[in-house]
Design a protein around this motif. Structure first.
Motif, PDB file in Angstrom:
ATOM      1  N   TYR A 118       0.819  -1.208   0.000  1.00  0.00           N
ATOM      2  CA  TYR A 118       0.000   0.000   0.000  1.00  0.00           C
ATOM      3  C   TYR A 118       0.850   1.255   0.000  1.00  0.00           C
TER       4      TYR A 118
ATOM      5  N   GLU B 116      -5.886   2.657   2.363  1.00  0.00           N
ATOM      6  CA  GLU B 116      -6.985   1.942   3.019  1.00  0.00           C
ATOM      7  C   GLU B 116      -8.315   2.637   2.724  1.00  0.00           C
TER       8      GLU B 116
ATOM      9  N   GLU C 261     -11.585  -1.898   6.228  1.00  0.00           N
ATOM     10  CA  GLU C 261     -10.596  -1.038   5.556  1.00  0.00           C
ATOM     11  C   GLU C 261     -10.645   0.376   6.135  1.00  0.00           C
TER      12      GLU C 261
ATOM     13  N   HIS D  62      -8.815   0.241   9.275  1.00  0.00           N
ATOM     14  CA  HIS D  62      -7.364   0.243   9.062  1.00  0.00           C
ATOM     15  C   HIS D  62      -6.874   1.675   8.847  1.00  0.00           C
TER      16      HIS D  62
ATOM     17  N   GLU E  89      -6.632  -8.680   7.344  1.00  0.00           N
ATOM     18  CA  GLU E  89      -6.315  -8.841   5.923  1.00  0.00           C
ATOM     19  C   GLU E  89      -6.309 -10.316   5.512  1.00  0.00           C
TER      20      GLU E  89
HETATM   21 FE   LIG Z   1      -6.762  -2.997   4.820  1.00  0.00          FE
END
Ligand SMILES: [Fe+2]
Ligand SMILES: [Fe+2]
Lengths: 266, 331
Positions: free
Chosen positions: B2, B59, B89, B92, B172
């Motif tokens: 990411y 995210e 998400e 996160h 995840e």
């Molecule tokens: Fe995530």
């Protein structure tokens, strides 16, 4: 054998199950369509905490739908599932109230609708925990925990936004004025409700009105919002399958895959 | 991963370290965790803010491609699972913005940089989700690639980041399994479903490989970040691991990885595979991916249209405080 006995003991499965099916669809379809509208916010909320909270609410409502429509399908006894009911009926067979199918609008509308529905939902589920139908009482008890939280959260937001800035106040009042004429349908009843009431499965919805009024009045007062003067029961019909134009689009989107690929399993 | 191509603010390897910097490096080498109140080189702090911020942005932007299918999920259960995933998400994002805040940068500042294009999010979220199998492919491949990168980051030197990673990694791997379960259903389904599954793999394979970033074996940024244990493996190591794990899973599904050169290499004990088109990758980073405009546009619109909501809440908080103060004064 044990299952048969259990079913016989539950008034939901006794005698005319047509009314029970209709009544269960009215709840289950309302949680489904409201869950759909709330889920449209995922990823688009004004703050991250709201993204999380709205997703949480949508998730709860979809969970309730699985239970209510699952039970409706059982009561119907035609071999359909909760998914069949959600994905394979057309708008005229949907029994949700019109309030929940209106487009999501801005956050003011979403919060206000959530609150007006939560206040009703909370009263309904509270009463249903004492239902003569053990199946109904069981679902109500599970759902009530979550809905108590929905109501707490939406009441708090209505107060804070109503008594917030001039702009947030204006938007909350506009949302309230717009939604008010749809609220009466929550308390509207017909022979279906009479049958449920007579079997002590559920109260007639009109009986929930006073408690709702009091709860709503409390919160609106604290929020410095004006209770509309307009009639509450202008827009009826959802419970008998006469909907707004919006529901067709919701279903077109929601049902697309199972309709386009009827022989697929997912 | 990411966070892609995080440039480092540190000194190049071989440059002299001050005694303070040396002591700091010694702590990291000894495997100690750096906590918010500890002294840290400014370069370490800045680099971490950049990396954690980019990760957090990924995210929240990452909610969008999957959110795209929530209202069309084909069963109530799939719908519930997908909503829960998108909600994770957002969570996160929240943990990561909080981790960044411990480095002295607020969530609003980071969002401002995202909205004005001064900070990036992962290239992968600029690709569209076009059929239902994409929701499977995203969980399987995108969350899968994220895990490759994030599992080692649980041992990263910065305490709050490492702890956020521990929580995130658990979720995840859940997402990856759920994604694979959708792929399985699709791959074993009707001819139309199989075609959707293959189409999803065809479109997501190379963008997933791009998630690890271009080769950085020679990069000085990468070397510094590795010395600081902000970065644990090279991009190529992680990409290789990902391919080695994913190819047998694709075979098990009966799907074809869209790479004719793909072959097992006994000598290296891994697959040989084709590089993604790095020209395309850089174009996506420049803003020319298929969905850059929609994704960033959706985030900016959510922020701008939500301004009255946030302002309303803070106006209420101000009033409530004034009322409390007036009460105290009256007593
Ligand atoms: Fe995530
Ligand atoms: Fe994930």
């Amino acid at each position: 054998m044990a299952l048969d006995e259990e079913l016989q003991a539950d008034p939901l499965f006794a005698g005319q199950s047509g009314a029970a099916f209709e009544w269960l669809c009215r709840i289950g379809d309302s949680t489904l369509i409201l869950g759909h509208r709330v889920s449209e916010w995922c990823g688009h909320a004004p703050v991250l905490e709201e993204d999380i909270a709205l997703a949480n609410t949508a998730l709860d409502l979809i969970g309730h739908t699985q239970m209510w429509l699952g039970l409706a399908a059982e009561v119907e006894g035609q071999g359909r599932s909760a998914d069949d009911l959600a994905y394979r009926r057309d708008a005229m067979a949907f029994r949700n109230i019109k309030l929940v199918e209106l487009p999501k609008g801005d956050m003011g509308l979403t919060v206000m609708r959530g609150f007006l529905f939560d206040a009703f939902h909370f009263e309904l589920l509270t009463r249903l925990t004492a239902s003569k139908s053990p199946r109904v009482a069981e679902i109500a008890a599970k759902a009530l925990k979550e809905v108590s939280y929905h109501l707490e959260r939406s009441s708090d937001l209505v107060v804070r936004l109503g008594d917030g800035s001039a702009e947030s106040h204006r938007r909350m009042q506009a949302a309230l004025d717009h939604l008010w004429p749809y609220c009466g349908e929550m308390f509207w009843g017909d022979a279906v409700d009479d049958a449920m009431d007579a079997a002590d499965i559920a109260p007639h919805p009109a009986e929930l009105r006073d408690a709702w009024d009091a709860a709503v009045q409390d919160v609106l007062g604290e929020a410095t919002l004006q209770r509309p003067e307009t009639r509450l029961d202008v827009h009826l019909g959802g419970k008998t399958g006469r909907h707004t134009e919006h529901l067709g689009y919701v279903l077109a989107e929601m049902q697309f895959l199972p309709r386009a690929y009827p022989d697929a399993s997912w | 991963m990411y966070a892609q191509m995080v440039t480092s603010e540190g000194k190049a390897p071989g440059e002299d370290l001050s005694p303070e910097e040396q002591a700091f490096q010694d702590r990291i080498d000894a495997g100690e965790r750096i906590e918010p109140r500890d002294w840290m080189p400014e370069g370490y702090r800045k680099t971490l803010v950049r990396q954690i911020g980019q990760h957090a942005h990924s995210e929240i932007v990452g909610q969008l491609p999957e959110g795209n299918w929530i209202t069309r999920a084909p069963t109530l259960e799939r719908k519930a699972i997908l909503i829960a995933k998108v909600q994770d998400e957002a969570g996160h994002g929240l943990y990561l913005y909080s981790a960044a805040e411990t480095l002295g940068v607020s969530r609003d500042e980071l969002l401002e940089k995202l909205h004005t294009g001064r900070m990036k999010y992962s290239s992968i979220f600029n690709y569209p989700t076009l059929n239902w199998a994409d929701i499977g492919a995203v969980g399987w491949l995108v969350d899968g690639a994220a895990i490759m990168n994030q599992v080692p980051l649980q041992r990263t030197s910065y305490g709050p980041y490492a702890r956020a990673m521990v929580r995130i990694c658990k979720e995840e791997s859940f997402h990856q399994r759920q994604g694979y379960s959708i792929m399985m259903k699709m791959a074993q389904g009707t001819a139309a479903q199989k075609a959707m599954a293959q189409d999803a793999l065809d479109r997501f394979w190379y963008p997933s490989l791009m998630m690890f970033g271009p080769s950085d074996a020679e990069s000085v940024h990468s070397a510094q970040n590795m010395a600081w244990k902000i970065k644990i493996n090279t991009n190529d190591e992680l990409r290789q691991k990902f391919v080695d794990q994913t190819v047998p899973q694709a075979e098990f599904l009966g799907l074809t990885v869209p790479d004719e050169t793909l072959a097992w290499n006994d000598e290296k004990g891994g697959y040989d595979f084709a590089e993604p088109d790095w020209e395309e990758f850089f174009e996506v980073l420049r803003g020319n991916g298929p969905c850059n405009e929609e994704r960033l546009g959706a985030r900016v619109a959510a922020w701008e249209e939500g301004a009255w909501f946030r302002d309303g809440l803070s106006a209420y908080a101000d009033k409530a405080e004034a009322r409390r103060n007036a009460q105290v004064a009256a007593e």
